[in-house]
Design a protein around this motif. Structure first.
Motif, PDB file in Angstrom:
ATOM      1  N   SER A 188     -16.076 -59.153  28.463  1.00  0.00           N
ATOM      2  CA  SER A 188     -15.221 -60.290  28.828  1.00  0.00           C
ATOM      3  C   SER A 188     -13.889 -60.211  28.093  1.00  0.00           C
ATOM      4  N   ALA A 189     -13.937 -59.891  26.797  1.00  0.00           N
ATOM      5  CA  ALA A 189     -12.710 -59.808  26.009  1.00  0.00           C
ATOM      6  C   ALA A 189     -11.787 -58.727  26.556  1.00  0.00           C
ATOM      7  N   GLY A 190     -12.347 -57.581  26.916  1.00  0.00           N
ATOM      8  CA  GLY A 190     -11.548 -56.476  27.434  1.00  0.00           C
ATOM      9  C   GLY A 190     -10.884 -56.827  28.755  1.00  0.00           C
ATOM     10  N   PHE A 191     -11.692 -57.370  29.693  1.00  0.00           N
ATOM     11  CA  PHE A 191     -11.148 -57.733  31.002  1.00  0.00           C
ATOM     12  C   PHE A 191     -10.089 -58.825  30.870  1.00  0.00           C
ATOM     13  N   GLY A 192     -10.415 -59.860  30.083  1.00  0.00           N
ATOM     14  CA  GLY A 192      -9.486 -60.971  29.890  1.00  0.00           C
ATOM     15  C   GLY A 192      -8.178 -60.484  29.285  1.00  0.00           C
ATOM     16  N   GLY A 193      -8.276 -59.666  28.251  1.00  0.00           N
ATOM     17  CA  GLY A 193      -7.090 -59.166  27.555  1.00  0.00           C
ATOM     18  C   GLY A 193      -6.195 -58.350  28.470  1.00  0.00           C
ATOM     19  N   LEU A 194      -6.787 -57.430  29.224  1.00  0.00           N
ATOM     20  CA  LEU A 194      -5.992 -56.587  30.120  1.00  0.00           C
ATOM     21  C   LEU A 194      -5.355 -57.429  31.219  1.00  0.00           C
ATOM     22  N   ALA A 195      -6.126 -58.344  31.804  1.00  0.00           N
ATOM     23  CA  ALA A 195      -5.600 -59.179  32.886  1.00  0.00           C
ATOM     24  C   ALA A 195      -4.400 -59.992  32.391  1.00  0.00           C
ATOM     25  N   LEU A 196      -4.504 -60.487  31.160  1.00  0.00           N
ATOM     26  CA  LEU A 196      -3.425 -61.274  30.587  1.00  0.00           C
ATOM     27  C   LEU A 196      -2.157 -60.423  30.434  1.00  0.00           C
ATOM     28  N   VAL A 197      -2.327 -59.215  29.923  1.00  0.00           N
ATOM     29  CA  VAL A 197      -1.163 -58.328  29.723  1.00  0.00           C
ATOM     30  C   VAL A 197      -0.559 -57.924  31.070  1.00  0.00           C
ATOM     31  N   PHE A 198      -1.432 -57.451  31.987  1.00  0.00           N
ATOM     32  CA  PHE A 198      -0.929 -56.935  33.270  1.00  0.00           C
ATOM     33  C   PHE A 198      -0.208 -58.014  34.074  1.00  0.00           C
ATOM     34  N   GLN A 253       1.660 -60.206  33.204  1.00  0.00           N
ATOM     35  CA  GLN A 253       3.040 -60.431  32.750  1.00  0.00           C
ATOM     36  C   GLN A 253       4.028 -59.540  33.496  1.00  0.00           C
ATOM     37  N   PHE A 254       3.514 -58.512  34.196  1.00  0.00           N
ATOM     38  CA  PHE A 254       4.416 -57.544  34.828  1.00  0.00           C
ATOM     39  C   PHE A 254       4.437 -57.648  36.347  1.00  0.00           C
ATOM     40  N   SER A 255       3.744 -58.661  36.901  1.00  0.00           N
ATOM     41  CA  SER A 255       3.613 -58.792  38.358  1.00  0.00           C
ATOM     42  C   SER A 255       4.969 -58.786  39.057  1.00  0.00           C
ATOM     43  N   ASP A 256       5.979 -59.435  38.457  1.00  0.00           N
ATOM     44  CA  ASP A 256       7.249 -59.590  39.172  1.00  0.00           C
ATOM     45  C   ASP A 256       8.236 -58.453  38.914  1.00  0.00           C
ATOM     46  N   VAL A 257       7.947 -57.582  37.961  1.00  0.00           N
ATOM     47  CA  VAL A 257       8.904 -56.506  37.685  1.00  0.00           C
ATOM     48  C   VAL A 257       8.453 -55.139  38.177  1.00  0.00           C
ATOM     49  N   ILE A 258       7.190 -55.007  38.558  1.00  0.00           N
ATOM     50  CA  ILE A 258       6.694 -53.711  39.028  1.00  0.00           C
ATOM     51  C   ILE A 258       6.404 -53.808  40.520  1.00  0.00           C
ATOM     52  N   PRO A 259       6.893 -52.837  41.327  1.00  0.00           N
ATOM     53  CA  PRO A 259       6.641 -52.880  42.768  1.00  0.00           C
ATOM     54  C   PRO A 259       5.151 -52.740  43.087  1.00  0.00           C
ATOM     55  N   GLY A 260       4.743 -53.300  44.233  1.00  0.00           N
ATOM     56  CA  GLY A 260       3.344 -53.385  44.631  1.00  0.00           C
ATOM     57  C   GLY A 260       2.523 -52.118  44.469  1.00  0.00           C
ATOM     58  N   PHE A 261       3.054 -51.004  44.945  1.00  0.00           N
ATOM     59  CA  PHE A 261       2.278 -49.766  44.889  1.00  0.00           C
ATOM     60  C   PHE A 261       1.965 -49.364  43.441  1.00  0.00           C
ATOM     61  N   ARG A 262       2.964 -49.516  42.565  1.00  0.00           N
ATOM     62  CA  ARG A 262       2.775 -49.152  41.155  1.00  0.00           C
ATOM     63  C   ARG A 262       1.899 -50.185  40.443  1.00  0.00           C
ATOM     64  N   LEU A 263       2.054 -51.427  40.855  1.00  0.00           N
ATOM     65  CA  LEU A 263       1.265 -52.497  40.220  1.00  0.00           C
ATOM     66  C   LEU A 263      -0.231 -52.255  40.438  1.00  0.00           C
ATOM     67  N   LEU A 313      -1.369 -49.793  38.016  1.00  0.00           N
ATOM     68  CA  LEU A 313      -1.484 -50.372  36.665  1.00  0.00           C
ATOM     69  C   LEU A 313      -2.817 -51.107  36.513  1.00  0.00           C
ATOM     70  N   TRP A 314      -3.106 -52.002  37.482  1.00  0.00           N
ATOM     71  CA  TRP A 314      -4.356 -52.778  37.416  1.00  0.00           C
ATOM     72  C   TRP A 314      -5.580 -51.879  37.581  1.00  0.00           C
ATOM     73  N   GLY A 315      -5.546 -51.079  38.649  1.00  0.00           N
ATOM     74  CA  GLY A 315      -6.704 -50.225  38.940  1.00  0.00           C
ATOM     75  C   GLY A 315      -6.957 -49.241  37.807  1.00  0.00           C
ATOM     76  N   GLY A 316      -5.902 -48.531  37.404  1.00  0.00           N
ATOM     77  CA  GLY A 316      -6.045 -47.514  36.363  1.00  0.00           C
ATOM     78  C   GLY A 316      -6.457 -48.132  35.026  1.00  0.00           C
ATOM     79  N   GLY A 317      -5.850 -49.269  34.708  1.00  0.00           N
ATOM     80  CA  GLY A 317      -6.148 -49.927  33.426  1.00  0.00           C
ATOM     81  C   GLY A 317      -7.586 -50.421  33.358  1.00  0.00           C
ATOM     82  N   LEU A 318      -8.031 -51.126  34.413  1.00  0.00           N
ATOM     83  CA  LEU A 318      -9.392 -51.696  34.395  1.00  0.00           C
ATOM     84  C   LEU A 318     -10.452 -50.599  34.435  1.00  0.00           C
ATOM     85  N   VAL A 319     -10.205 -49.550  35.235  1.00  0.00           N
ATOM     86  CA  VAL A 319     -11.203 -48.480  35.317  1.00  0.00           C
ATOM     87  C   VAL A 319     -11.268 -47.726  33.982  1.00  0.00           C
TER      88      VAL A 319
END
Lengths: 209, 105
Positions: A113-123, A125-135, A138-144
């Motif tokens: 829970s701590a890992g998922f929560g922490g990553l989701a919180l960080v990621f 923060q970048f929703s509006d500055v990274i284009p969809g394909f790269r985003l 970021l999410w997929g690569g980070g969580l996996v």
């Protein structure tokens, strides 16, 4: 029910067989069914990342024009369902034991829970500055990456080689996918990662039987 | 067991039912306890039967039975003591020693 003539004794060879049988039997009864622990995750990855691949394919191609919310929504719902299923099954088999083993399981659960929560919180923060394909990468690569690491750590905690190797496999597959780029990552993780989880569940189950 | 060269088997453990109880408990990690109903289910014994044997094992100091509460429901937890674990190891060693001469021609 076992015989009630309980003061009966057995010869040494039979006693050794009995010992082995009861030890294996207890282990089997207390180990959660690997199919329930791995298959929900395998299907989640296969379906969830499969939809990601179709919507956000390689080279910014749209293979199937799905609405944006569908792949993300499906993956989120499936992840929660898989987490709940394996959590319930794991807790049920661990619930009859109390002591260091249960504490270990609980602490390990919280670290997920701590890992998922922490990553989701960080990621997020970048929703509006990274284009969809790269985003998506970021999410997929980070969580996996997190999941691969936690499986390896779980293998270390329970001294379970299958889980450790599965974690290592997921980590390698994830790195290959990230290097291949957006789109490819989803495909590689869906097929090799999801497939790896399905195979791990099958191997674990065959071993327990 | 009249041969003095052969080791004696611990009579507390060397009864089929208690051997099964101790074997199953020995598979738990040290300091881990199992709830009574689950142990009973795994061993396929009646509650009364299991209680009788647990009491004998407890009297010998091999098993610790702890009555406690989990939330509001009472729970009985069972574990093998250090002494019980040692006795089980000795018992297994004795069994192996008994089998060894039989295998020689």
């Amino acid at each position: 029910m076992a015989s009630t003539d309980d003061e009966s004794t057995v010869d040494p060879a039979e006693a050794l067989r009995l010992i082995e049988h009861e030890r294996a039997n207890l282990e089997r009864e207390l180990t959660p069914d690997p199919r329930w622990m791995f298959w929900p995750w395998g299907l989640t990855w296969l379906i969830g990342f499969g939809l990601f691949f179709l919507r956000w394919g390689p080279d910014e191609r749209v293979l199937v024009d799905l609405p944006d919310w569908l792949p993300t929504g499906a993956l989120t719902v499936l992840l929660m369902a898989a987490g709940a299923l394996s959590g319930i099954k794991g807790a049920r088999s661990g619930g009859s034991i109390s002591g260091p083993a249960t504490d270990r399981g609980r602490m390990f659960g919280f670290s997920w829970s701590a890992g998922f929560g922490g990553l989701a919180l960080v990621f997020s923060q970048f929703s509006d500055v990274i284009p969809g394909f790269r985003l998506g990468l970021l999410w997929g690569g980070g969580l996996v990456a997190l999941i691969g690491t936690l499986f390896m750590a779980g293998g270390a905690v329970w001294n379970d080689r299958t889980t450790f190797l599965l974690g290592a496999w997921i980590s390698v597959v994830n790195a290959a996918g990230v290097l291949a780029g957006p789109g490819w990552h989803s495909l590689i993780v869906a097929v090799a990662g999801g497939g790896g989880l399905l195979v791990a569940g099958l191997i674990g189950w065959l071993r327990l039987r | 067991m009249s041969d003095p060269a052969l080791p004696d088997l611990d009579p507390v453990i060397h009864a089929q039912a208690r051997l099964r109880v101790v074997s199953a408990l020995s598979q738990l990690h040290e300091d881990d306890r199992i709830v009574f109903p689950k142990l009973q289910e795994i061993l396929r014994m009646t509650p009364g039967n299991l209680s009788v044997h647990l009491r004998k094992l407890e009297d010998a100091g091999y098993v610790e039975v702890q009555k406690t509460h989990r939330g509001r429901t009472p729970a009985t937890l069972v574990r093998l003591t250090r002494r019980g674990r040692l006795a089980f190891d000795d018992y297994v060693t004795a069994l192996r020693a008994l089998l060894r001469p039989a295998k020689e021609p």
